[in-house]
Design an enzyme around this catalytic site. Sequence first.
Site, PDB file in Angstrom:
ATOM      1  N   GLU A  31      40.126  57.949  51.021  1.00 26.68           N
ATOM      2  CA  GLU A  31      40.912  58.589  48.920  1.00 26.68           C
ATOM      3  C   GLU A  31      39.830  58.963  48.318  1.00 26.68           C
ATOM      4  O   GLU A  31      38.231  59.371  48.651  1.00 26.68           O
ATOM      5  CB  GLU A  31      40.100  56.773  48.761  1.00 26.68           C
ATOM      6  CG  GLU A  31      40.409  56.736  47.072  1.00 26.68           C
ATOM      7  CD  GLU A  31      39.910  55.143  46.707  1.00 26.68           C
ATOM      8  OE1 GLU A  31      40.048  54.537  47.021  1.00 26.68           O
ATOM      9  OE2 GLU A  31      39.158  55.513  45.689  1.00 26.68           O
TER      10      GLU A  31
ATOM     11  N   ASP B  18      43.161  47.209  37.002  1.00 27.57           N
ATOM     12  CA  ASP B  18      42.618  46.205  35.720  1.00 27.57           C
ATOM     13  C   ASP B  18      43.067  46.872  34.425  1.00 27.57           C
ATOM     14  O   ASP B  18      43.443  47.956  33.997  1.00 27.57           O
ATOM     15  CB  ASP B  18      41.637  46.085  35.890  1.00 27.57           C
ATOM     16  CG  ASP B  18      41.019  46.055  37.035  1.00 27.57           C
ATOM     17  OD1 ASP B  18      41.508  44.495  37.487  1.00 27.57           O
ATOM     18  OD2 ASP B  18      39.956  46.547  38.182  1.00 27.57           O
TER      19      ASP B  18
ATOM     20  N   HIS C 275      38.275  38.814  45.653  1.00 25.28           N
ATOM     21  CA  HIS C 275      38.810  39.081  44.691  1.00 25.28           C
ATOM     22  C   HIS C 275      37.729  38.399  43.393  1.00 25.28           C
ATOM     23  O   HIS C 275      37.537  37.534  42.980  1.00 25.28           O
ATOM     24  CB  HIS C 275      40.127  39.408  43.830  1.00 25.28           C
ATOM     25  CG  HIS C 275      40.596  40.214  42.817  1.00 25.28           C
ATOM     26  ND1 HIS C 275      40.991  39.630  41.314  1.00 25.28           N
ATOM     27  CD2 HIS C 275      40.420  41.803  42.314  1.00 25.28           C
ATOM     28  CE1 HIS C 275      41.367  40.403  40.702  1.00 25.28           C
ATOM     29  NE2 HIS C 275      41.524  41.940  41.547  1.00 25.28           N
TER      30      HIS C 275
HETATM   31  P1  FAD Z   1      46.504  41.664  42.864  1.00 28.11           P
HETATM   32  O1  FAD Z   1      47.470  41.625  44.769  1.00 28.11           O
HETATM   33  O2  FAD Z   1      48.039  41.193  41.751  1.00 28.11           O
HETATM   34  O3  FAD Z   1      46.078  40.629  42.553  1.00 28.11           O
HETATM   35  C1  FAD Z   1      44.679  39.945  41.834  1.00 28.11           C
HETATM   36  C2  FAD Z   1      44.907  38.512  41.434  1.00 28.11           C
HETATM   37  O4  FAD Z   1      45.419  37.529  40.727  1.00 28.11           O
HETATM   38  C3  FAD Z   1      44.504  38.115  43.185  1.00 28.11           C
HETATM   39  O5  FAD Z   1      42.833  37.938  43.020  1.00 28.11           O
HETATM   40  C4  FAD Z   1      44.293  36.354  42.600  1.00 28.11           C
HETATM   41  O6  FAD Z   1      42.739  35.799  42.075  1.00 28.11           O
HETATM   42  C5  FAD Z   1      45.557  36.587  41.624  1.00 28.11           C
HETATM   43  N1  FAD Z   1      46.747  36.287  41.882  1.00 28.11           N
HETATM   44  C6  FAD Z   1      47.705  37.372  42.918  1.00 28.11           C
HETATM   45  N2  FAD Z   1      49.180  36.983  43.531  1.00 28.11           N
HETATM   46  C7  FAD Z   1      48.624  35.466  43.246  1.00 28.11           C
HETATM   47  C8  FAD Z   1      49.134  34.489  44.897  1.00 28.11           C
HETATM   48  N3  FAD Z   1      50.586  34.741  44.807  1.00 28.11           N
HETATM   49  N4  FAD Z   1      48.805  33.420  44.905  1.00 28.11           N
HETATM   50  C9  FAD Z   1      47.629  33.507  43.528  1.00 28.11           C
HETATM   51  N5  FAD Z   1      46.686  34.520  43.010  1.00 28.11           N
HETATM   52  C10 FAD Z   1      47.392  35.146  43.342  1.00 28.11           C
HETATM   53  N6  FAD Z   1      42.969  50.535  40.394  1.00 28.11           N
HETATM   54  C11 FAD Z   1      43.058  50.762  39.818  1.00 28.11           C
HETATM   55  O7  FAD Z   1      43.024  50.841  38.690  1.00 28.11           O
HETATM   56  N7  FAD Z   1      43.360  52.434  40.377  1.00 28.11           N
HETATM   57  C12 FAD Z   1      43.955  52.508  41.594  1.00 28.11           C
HETATM   58  O8  FAD Z   1      43.492  53.796  41.964  1.00 28.11           O
HETATM   59  C13 FAD Z   1      42.643  52.002  42.441  1.00 28.11           C
HETATM   60  N8  FAD Z   1      42.937  51.329  44.107  1.00 28.11           N
HETATM   61  C14 FAD Z   1      41.868  50.434  43.891  1.00 28.11           C
HETATM   62  C15 FAD Z   1      42.474  50.763  45.672  1.00 28.11           C
HETATM   63  C16 FAD Z   1      42.087  49.999  46.533  1.00 28.11           C
HETATM   64  C17 FAD Z   1      41.064  50.063  47.958  1.00 28.11           C
HETATM   65  C18 FAD Z   1      41.468  48.404  46.163  1.00 28.11           C
HETATM   66  C19 FAD Z   1      40.059  47.501  46.663  1.00 28.11           C
HETATM   67  C20 FAD Z   1      40.766  48.330  44.541  1.00 28.11           C
HETATM   68  C21 FAD Z   1      41.843  49.550  43.972  1.00 28.11           C
HETATM   69  N9  FAD Z   1      41.899  49.396  42.233  1.00 28.11           N
HETATM   70  C22 FAD Z   1      42.498  50.908  42.225  1.00 28.11           C
HETATM   71  C23 FAD Z   1      41.225  48.529  41.871  1.00 28.11           C
HETATM   72  C24 FAD Z   1      41.994  47.424  41.517  1.00 28.11           C
HETATM   73  O9  FAD Z   1      43.938  47.350  40.620  1.00 28.11           O
HETATM   74  C25 FAD Z   1      41.971  45.541  41.104  1.00 28.11           C
HETATM   75  O10 FAD Z   1      40.977  45.089  41.711  1.00 28.11           O
HETATM   76  C26 FAD Z   1      42.743  44.488  40.722  1.00 28.11           C
HETATM   77  O11 FAD Z   1      41.589  43.536  39.550  1.00 28.11           O
HETATM   78  C27 FAD Z   1      43.512  44.278  41.682  1.00 28.11           C
HETATM   79  O12 FAD Z   1      44.268  44.397  42.184  1.00 28.11           O
HETATM   80  P2  FAD Z   1      45.421  43.732  43.757  1.00 28.11           P
HETATM   81  O13 FAD Z   1      46.507  45.105  43.918  1.00 28.11           O
HETATM   82  O14 FAD Z   1      44.481  43.485  44.136  1.00 28.11           O
HETATM   83  O15 FAD Z   1      45.916  42.953  42.615  1.00 28.11           O
END
Ligand code: FAD
Length: 277
Positions: free
Chosen positions: A6, A98, A141
């Site tokens: 990355e 976020d 998370h």
């Molecule tokens: P989601 O999958 O939507 O989940 C977030 C939370 O919402 C879950 O933990 C849960 O509590 C709840 N939730 C969602 N769906 C459900 C469901 N169906 N049922 C029950 N609860 C649910 N951020 C950036 O801004 N830019 C980046 O480029 C970036 N790259 C990243 C790369 C990696 C590998 C990782 C691990 C993180 C990255 N992030 C980035 C950070 C990420 O955007 C944050 O961690 C964000 O808070 C969570 O994203 P997510 O896609 O896991 O969210």
Amino acid sequence: MQISFEVYPPRKPEDTPRLHEAILRLSELSPDFISVTFGAGGSSTRDSLSVLKFIRDNSSASPLAHLTCVGTTEQDAKDLVREFLGEGITDFLALRGDLPEGQSEMPPGTLSRADQLVSLIEETRPSGTGSTAVAAFPNGHPESGEERSDIAALLAKQEAGASFAITQLFFFTQDYLRFVELARARGVVIDLIPGIMPIVSPSRLARVLELTGEARPGELASSLESAEDAAGRREAGIEWAARQVRELAEAGVARVHLYAFNEYANVTEVLRRSGVV
Ligand code: FAD
């Protein structure tokens, strides 16, 4: 072992040559893909796209574009995906992102969960032309609580069409292995690629703990703090990450993703020391 990296769009234009050099050097290690963050640190779509295009044109690795939901309507997201597709970028990492500090709710009319973005990408991209990855969290998370709603989220992302996940950094191999077991027991079948971050200074450790909510790894923290100079700190951080990669390989893990911080020397040394390259 298959590897990937990355990088992030340079914070200042004068940092671009250094990033390009890093991408070229990382490409010599034959990674499957190099992913480029989106929005993090205030970067714009243009910034991400120009790094992705550099990878597309100068590396045999696939460019993988992070995309986030925050502040994005369904139409905005579709337009963005089409723009990337138009540039030949077909692989995405769909993330929620976020909210800026001080805000607690996603603005009405915008996407609020990563699984919605996965569905949208899958609908927009011609079938069979790329893949969609998602995030996973070995230690949960920060919003997921005791019941580990992050695993429900991961299942929803898998259901929407995600074909693999990349994990948040973690410090102990057992945390990752326990997570894989838990996720499998709950029905997650997609590949869960461990994300490894070499941490070579106490300030970087403090920053990532703040961003990720991970617990402070005492042993790593004291090695970084007690090292005499930058070389000693680098040694401590690289050795920690190399041990993680070695342990993962011993446990049969076939792929690893490294957070490269826009440079090649540290991650290359981690892979060399762990016998991967
Ligand atoms: P989601 O999958 O939507 O989940 C977030 C939370 O919402 C879950 O933990 C849960 O509590 C709840 N939730 C969602 N769906 C459900 C469901 N169906 N049922 C029950 N609860 C649910 N951020 C950036 O801004 N830019 C980046 O480029 C970036 N790259 C990243 C790369 C990696 C590998 C990782 C691990 C993180 C990255 N992030 C980035 C950070 C990420 O955007 C944050 O961690 C964000 O808070 C969570 O994203 P997510 O896609 O896991 O969210």
